[in-house]
Design a protein around this motif. Sequence first.
Motif, mmCIF file in Angstrom:
data_model
loop_
_atom_site.group_PDB
_atom_site.id
_atom_site.type_symbol
_atom_site.label_atom_id
_atom_site.label_comp_id
_atom_site.label_asym_id
_atom_site.label_seq_id
_atom_site.Cartn_x
_atom_site.Cartn_y
_atom_site.Cartn_z
ATOM 1 N N THR A 69 0.837 -1.189 0.000
ATOM 2 C CA THR A 69 0.000 0.000 0.000
ATOM 3 C C THR A 69 0.871 1.238 0.000
ATOM 4 O O THR A 69 1.745 1.385 0.863
ATOM 5 N N ILE A 70 0.634 2.114 -0.961
ATOM 6 C CA ILE A 70 1.338 3.384 -1.015
ATOM 7 C C ILE A 70 0.449 4.454 -0.384
ATOM 8 O O ILE A 70 -0.788 4.429 -0.550
ATOM 9 N N SER A 71 1.077 5.376 0.320
ATOM 10 C CA SER A 71 0.341 6.491 0.908
ATOM 11 C C SER A 71 1.288 7.672 1.013
ATOM 12 O O SER A 71 2.500 7.533 0.813
ATOM 13 N N ARG A 72 0.721 8.830 1.310
ATOM 14 C CA ARG A 72 1.553 10.020 1.445
ATOM 15 C C ARG A 72 0.985 10.929 2.517
ATOM 16 O O ARG A 72 -0.232 10.936 2.761
ATOM 17 N N ASP A 73 1.881 11.683 3.113
ATOM 18 C CA ASP A 73 1.511 12.707 4.084
ATOM 19 C C ASP A 73 2.150 13.996 3.593
ATOM 20 O O ASP A 73 3.353 14.220 3.798
ATOM 21 N N ASN A 74 1.369 14.829 2.939
ATOM 22 C CA ASN A 74 1.927 16.041 2.357
ATOM 23 C C ASN A 74 2.374 17.040 3.420
ATOM 24 O O ASN A 74 3.250 17.866 3.169
ATOM 25 N N ALA A 75 1.801 16.960 4.587
ATOM 26 C CA ALA A 75 2.232 17.844 5.674
ATOM 27 C C ALA A 75 3.638 17.487 6.155
ATOM 28 O O ALA A 75 4.367 18.349 6.671
ATOM 29 N N LYS A 76 4.010 16.224 5.973
ATOM 30 C CA LYS A 76 5.331 15.759 6.401
ATOM 31 C C LYS A 76 6.289 15.557 5.232
ATOM 32 O O LYS A 76 7.407 15.088 5.420
ATOM 33 N N ASN A 77 5.814 15.883 4.023
ATOM 34 C CA ASN A 77 6.649 15.709 2.824
ATOM 35 C C ASN A 77 7.202 14.292 2.726
ATOM 36 O O ASN A 77 8.389 14.079 2.420
ATOM 37 N N THR A 78 6.344 13.339 2.967
ATOM 38 C CA THR A 78 6.790 11.950 3.015
ATOM 39 C C THR A 78 5.802 11.046 2.284
ATOM 40 O O THR A 78 4.581 11.222 2.393
ATOM 41 N N VAL A 79 6.354 10.082 1.572
ATOM 42 C CA VAL A 79 5.553 9.039 0.955
ATOM 43 C C VAL A 79 5.980 7.708 1.582
ATOM 44 O O VAL A 79 7.155 7.521 1.920
ATOM 45 N N TYR A 80 5.014 6.825 1.735
ATOM 46 C CA TYR A 80 5.246 5.560 2.415
ATOM 47 C C TYR A 80 4.919 4.386 1.499
ATOM 48 O O TYR A 80 4.088 4.485 0.592
ATOM 49 N N LEU A 81 5.568 3.278 1.782
ATOM 50 C CA LEU A 81 5.223 2.029 1.120
ATOM 51 C C LEU A 81 5.116 0.959 2.203
ATOM 52 O O LEU A 81 6.127 0.531 2.770
ATOM 53 N N GLN A 82 3.881 0.576 2.505
ATOM 54 C CA GLN A 82 3.640 -0.488 3.469
ATOM 55 C C GLN A 82 3.634 -1.807 2.713
ATOM 56 O O GLN A 82 2.835 -1.993 1.793
ATOM 57 N N MET A 83 4.519 -2.706 3.111
ATOM 58 C CA MET A 83 4.659 -3.990 2.431
ATOM 59 C C MET A 83 4.321 -5.114 3.401
ATOM 60 O O MET A 83 4.916 -5.184 4.479
ATOM 61 N N SER A 84 3.390 -5.948 3.016
ATOM 62 C CA SER A 84 2.969 -7.068 3.848
ATOM 63 C C SER A 84 3.048 -8.356 3.040
ATOM 64 O O SER A 84 3.160 -8.330 1.816
ATOM 65 N N SER A 85 2.976 -9.468 3.748
ATOM 66 C CA SER A 85 3.038 -10.795 3.098
ATOM 67 C C SER A 85 4.210 -10.858 2.125
ATOM 68 O O SER A 85 4.072 -11.298 0.977
ATOM 69 N N LEU A 86 5.345 -10.407 2.600
ATOM 70 C CA LEU A 86 6.516 -10.318 1.721
ATOM 71 C C LEU A 86 6.979 -11.687 1.268
ATOM 72 O O LEU A 86 6.872 -12.692 2.001
ATOM 73 N N LYS A 87 7.488 -11.712 0.042
ATOM 74 C CA LYS A 87 7.969 -12.936 -0.592
ATOM 75 C C LYS A 87 9.440 -12.774 -0.953
ATOM 76 O O LYS A 87 9.907 -11.639 -1.160
ATOM 77 N N PRO A 88 10.167 -13.859 -1.078
ATOM 78 C CA PRO A 88 11.583 -13.743 -1.478
ATOM 79 C C PRO A 88 11.757 -12.975 -2.790
ATOM 80 O O PRO A 88 12.749 -12.256 -2.953
ATOM 81 N N GLU A 89 10.795 -13.085 -3.683
ATOM 82 C CA GLU A 89 10.904 -12.378 -4.967
ATOM 83 C C GLU A 89 10.707 -10.876 -4.833
ATOM 84 O O GLU A 89 10.890 -10.137 -5.808
ATOM 85 N N ASP A 90 10.352 -10.396 -3.645
ATOM 86 C CA ASP A 90 10.283 -8.949 -3.400
ATOM 87 C C ASP A 90 11.657 -8.380 -3.054
ATOM 88 O O ASP A 90 11.801 -7.156 -2.931
ATOM 89 N N THR A 91 12.636 -9.237 -2.897
ATOM 90 C CA THR A 91 13.986 -8.777 -2.572
ATOM 91 C C THR A 91 14.528 -7.886 -3.681
ATOM 92 O O THR A 91 14.542 -8.265 -4.847
ATOM 93 N N ALA A 92 14.940 -6.677 -3.305
ATOM 94 C CA ALA A 92 15.415 -5.695 -4.273
ATOM 95 C C ALA A 92 15.853 -4.439 -3.537
ATOM 96 O O ALA A 92 15.589 -4.289 -2.338
ATOM 97 N N VAL A 93 16.480 -3.547 -4.279
ATOM 98 C CA VAL A 93 16.673 -2.186 -3.788
ATOM 99 C C VAL A 93 15.443 -1.388 -4.217
ATOM 100 O O VAL A 93 15.066 -1.411 -5.397
ATOM 101 N N TYR A 94 14.836 -0.720 -3.276
ATOM 102 C CA TYR A 94 13.621 0.051 -3.533
ATOM 103 C C TYR A 94 13.965 1.536 -3.593
ATOM 104 O O TYR A 94 14.649 2.060 -2.703
ATOM 105 N N TYR A 95 13.464 2.180 -4.653
ATOM 106 C CA TYR A 95 13.723 3.587 -4.884
ATOM 107 C C TYR A 95 12.408 4.360 -4.920
ATOM 108 O O TYR A 95 11.435 3.896 -5.522
ATOM 109 N N CYS A 96 12.403 5.535 -4.318
ATOM 110 C CA CYS A 96 11.267 6.423 -4.553
ATOM 111 C C CYS A 96 11.684 7.479 -5.575
ATOM 112 O O CYS A 96 12.874 7.752 -5.763
ATOM 113 N N ALA A 97 10.684 8.024 -6.233
ATOM 114 C CA ALA A 97 10.943 8.965 -7.314
ATOM 115 C C ALA A 97 9.839 10.007 -7.363
ATOM 116 O O ALA A 97 8.676 9.717 -7.056
ATOM 117 N N ALA A 98 10.216 11.220 -7.798
ATOM 118 C CA ALA A 98 9.282 12.337 -7.893
ATOM 119 C C ALA A 98 9.030 12.690 -9.352
ATOM 120 O O ALA A 98 9.962 12.740 -10.165
#
Length: 126
Positions: A69-98
Amino acid sequence: QVQLVESGGGLVQAGGSLRLSCAASGRTFSNLAMGWFRQAPGKEREFVTAISWNGGTTYYVESVKGRFTISRDNAKNTVYLQMSSLKPEDTAVYYCAADRRAFRQPDTRATMYADWGQGTQVTVSS
């Protein structure tokens, strides 16, 4: 230009959860769509999810739907990525982008994003 700093990565067992954060500074964060991408070893960077400038629209790659689930808090200038039920194939370097331009709908193409964070490693063990 937007400066982006990701945090929250780490090592987790399969089935576990992590929450990534991406703190932004510089250009007006609240006007920009934001995306999360990931790159696994030996693979190309791939789109994971994105959110519109006001949080009203989100897109997900099929493989993470129902788990991330992606979400954002514009008051905090922050975007979040909540990751659940993680799998080995989710292994990676994660980047955010504007997004390059303000007030656009989120895009799945990396070329539409101007500014990138340094990435945070997520490792899911089986």
